[in-house]
Design a protein around this motif. Structure first.
Motif, PDB file in Angstrom:
ATOM      1  N   GLY A 140       0.821  -1.209   0.000  1.00  0.00           N
ATOM      2  CA  GLY A 140       0.000   0.000   0.000  1.00  0.00           C
ATOM      3  C   GLY A 140       0.858   1.264   0.000  1.00  0.00           C
ATOM      4  O   GLY A 140       0.566   2.238  -0.699  1.00  0.00           O
ATOM      5  N   LEU A 141       1.936   1.226   0.777  1.00  0.00           N
ATOM      6  CA  LEU A 141       2.834   2.384   0.872  1.00  0.00           C
ATOM      7  C   LEU A 141       3.481   2.663  -0.482  1.00  0.00           C
ATOM      8  O   LEU A 141       3.586   3.817  -0.914  1.00  0.00           O
ATOM      9  CB  LEU A 141       3.906   2.069   1.926  1.00  0.00           C
ATOM     10  CG  LEU A 141       4.699   3.234   2.490  1.00  0.00           C
ATOM     11  CD1 LEU A 141       3.788   4.253   3.154  1.00  0.00           C
ATOM     12  CD2 LEU A 141       5.743   2.727   3.492  1.00  0.00           C
ATOM     13  N   THR A 142       3.893   1.605  -1.159  1.00  0.00           N
ATOM     14  CA  THR A 142       4.529   1.758  -2.474  1.00  0.00           C
ATOM     15  C   THR A 142       3.545   2.363  -3.471  1.00  0.00           C
ATOM     16  O   THR A 142       3.897   3.272  -4.238  1.00  0.00           O
ATOM     17  CB  THR A 142       5.002   0.377  -2.989  1.00  0.00           C
ATOM     18  OG1 THR A 142       5.908  -0.162  -2.029  1.00  0.00           O
ATOM     19  CG2 THR A 142       5.688   0.498  -4.338  1.00  0.00           C
ATOM     20  N   ILE A 143       2.301   1.878  -3.454  1.00  0.00           N
ATOM     21  CA  ILE A 143       1.285   2.409  -4.371  1.00  0.00           C
ATOM     22  C   ILE A 143       0.993   3.871  -4.045  1.00  0.00           C
ATOM     23  O   ILE A 143       0.880   4.712  -4.933  1.00  0.00           O
ATOM     24  CB  ILE A 143       0.003   1.556  -4.307  1.00  0.00           C
ATOM     25  CG1 ILE A 143       0.283   0.143  -4.829  1.00  0.00           C
ATOM     26  CG2 ILE A 143      -1.123   2.215  -5.093  1.00  0.00           C
ATOM     27  CD1 ILE A 143      -0.868  -0.832  -4.626  1.00  0.00           C
ATOM     28  N   MET A 144       0.904   4.191  -2.740  1.00  0.00           N
ATOM     29  CA  MET A 144       0.631   5.575  -2.353  1.00  0.00           C
ATOM     30  C   MET A 144       1.742   6.499  -2.854  1.00  0.00           C
ATOM     31  O   MET A 144       1.477   7.576  -3.398  1.00  0.00           O
ATOM     32  CB  MET A 144       0.485   5.691  -0.847  1.00  0.00           C
ATOM     33  CG  MET A 144       0.099   7.103  -0.416  1.00  0.00           C
ATOM     34  SD  MET A 144      -0.264   7.231   1.335  1.00  0.00           S
ATOM     35  CE  MET A 144       1.391   7.157   2.018  1.00  0.00           C
ATOM     36  N   ARG A 145       2.982   6.061  -2.700  1.00  0.00           N
ATOM     37  CA  ARG A 145       4.116   6.890  -3.171  1.00  0.00           C
ATOM     38  C   ARG A 145       4.061   7.071  -4.686  1.00  0.00           C
ATOM     39  O   ARG A 145       4.341   8.146  -5.202  1.00  0.00           O
ATOM     40  CB  ARG A 145       5.435   6.245  -2.763  1.00  0.00           C
ATOM     41  CG  ARG A 145       5.724   6.466  -1.294  1.00  0.00           C
ATOM     42  CD  ARG A 145       7.059   5.850  -0.896  1.00  0.00           C
ATOM     43  NE  ARG A 145       7.260   5.988   0.550  1.00  0.00           N
ATOM     44  CZ  ARG A 145       7.941   5.129   1.304  1.00  0.00           C
ATOM     45  NH1 ARG A 145       8.514   4.069   0.746  1.00  0.00           N
ATOM     46  NH2 ARG A 145       8.068   5.326   2.608  1.00  0.00           N
ATOM     47  N   ALA A 146       3.701   5.993  -5.393  1.00  0.00           N
ATOM     48  CA  ALA A 146       3.602   6.082  -6.857  1.00  0.00           C
ATOM     49  C   ALA A 146       2.509   7.077  -7.244  1.00  0.00           C
ATOM     50  O   ALA A 146       2.683   7.885  -8.163  1.00  0.00           O
ATOM     51  CB  ALA A 146       3.321   4.706  -7.446  1.00  0.00           C
ATOM     52  N   LEU A 147       1.368   7.039  -6.520  1.00  0.00           N
ATOM     53  CA  LEU A 147       0.286   7.985  -6.811  1.00  0.00           C
ATOM     54  C   LEU A 147       0.744   9.418  -6.558  1.00  0.00           C
ATOM     55  O   LEU A 147       0.478  10.323  -7.358  1.00  0.00           O
ATOM     56  CB  LEU A 147      -0.948   7.666  -5.963  1.00  0.00           C
ATOM     57  CG  LEU A 147      -1.738   6.426  -6.391  1.00  0.00           C
ATOM     58  CD1 LEU A 147      -2.820   6.111  -5.370  1.00  0.00           C
ATOM     59  CD2 LEU A 147      -2.375   6.623  -7.767  1.00  0.00           C
ATOM     60  N   LYS A 148       1.444   9.636  -5.451  1.00  0.00           N
ATOM     61  CA  LYS A 148       1.918  10.985  -5.143  1.00  0.00           C
ATOM     62  C   LYS A 148       2.872  11.464  -6.240  1.00  0.00           C
ATOM     63  O   LYS A 148       2.820  12.616  -6.660  1.00  0.00           O
ATOM     64  CB  LYS A 148       2.592  11.021  -3.775  1.00  0.00           C
ATOM     65  CG  LYS A 148       1.587  11.010  -2.612  1.00  0.00           C
ATOM     66  CD  LYS A 148       2.286  11.144  -1.265  1.00  0.00           C
ATOM     67  CE  LYS A 148       1.335  11.031  -0.091  1.00  0.00           C
ATOM     68  NZ  LYS A 148       0.519  12.250   0.140  1.00  0.00           N
ATOM     69  N   SER A 149       3.714  10.561  -6.721  1.00  0.00           N
ATOM     70  CA  SER A 149       4.671  10.969  -7.755  1.00  0.00           C
ATOM     71  C   SER A 149       3.957  11.263  -9.075  1.00  0.00           C
ATOM     72  O   SER A 149       4.498  11.946  -9.942  1.00  0.00           O
ATOM     73  CB  SER A 149       5.750   9.910  -7.940  1.00  0.00           C
ATOM     74  OG  SER A 149       5.246   8.834  -8.709  1.00  0.00           O
ATOM     75  N   LEU A 150       2.736  10.751  -9.244  1.00  0.00           N
ATOM     76  CA  LEU A 150       1.926  11.082 -10.427  1.00  0.00           C
ATOM     77  C   LEU A 150       1.106  12.362 -10.209  1.00  0.00           C
ATOM     78  O   LEU A 150       0.335  12.765 -11.077  1.00  0.00           O
ATOM     79  CB  LEU A 150       0.972   9.927 -10.754  1.00  0.00           C
ATOM     80  CG  LEU A 150       1.593   8.657 -11.349  1.00  0.00           C
ATOM     81  CD1 LEU A 150       0.556   7.535 -11.425  1.00  0.00           C
ATOM     82  CD2 LEU A 150       2.157   8.917 -12.740  1.00  0.00           C
TER      83      LEU A 150
END
Lengths: 81, 81
Positions: A19-29
């Protein structure tokens, strides 16, 4: 035939690196508004031969025994006839 | 803070080997009533700073871009304020 849905989520306090990895990816988008994100499982079953009450009982039993890990996961069962 | 839930499921006709394996395991445990089983993802997000309509729009966009694979998966978004 009835359908049952099982939602399996990590218990509060259990780390969710996926979940943390996905959240970071979303923030970077550019989705800075995402404050938390947790990933769970969603299981759909088709069940024959029992009434809704008994299906709910048996699917909770399946969840305890196989679908979820009750040490670290919570689950919720919904039955639709 | 609002919460959004995304349910990601394989499209009809896409094989689900994980679901099949789990169904077989359930049958071998005596749950012969399970006629079908499909596994999906259930993603819970905490979102700040937008109203529900805009959150739903942005979470659908996140789903298209990152949370789901629209070629083989369907997704459904729910927002609770």
């Amino acid at each position: 035939m009835a359908s049952a849905k099982v939602y399996v989520t990590l218990k509060e306090g259990i780390a969710d690196p996926q979940g943390l990895t996905i959240m970071r990816a979303l923030k970077s988008l550019g989705y800075e508004e995402v404050e938390d994100l947790r990933v769970g499982k969603y299981i759909e079953l088709k069940i024959s031969g029992y009434d809704a009450r008994r299906i709910a009982e048996r699917v909770r039993e399946m969840s305890e025994r196989l679908l979820a890990n009750p040490i670290i996961e919570d689950y919720r069962v919904e039955v639709e006839e």
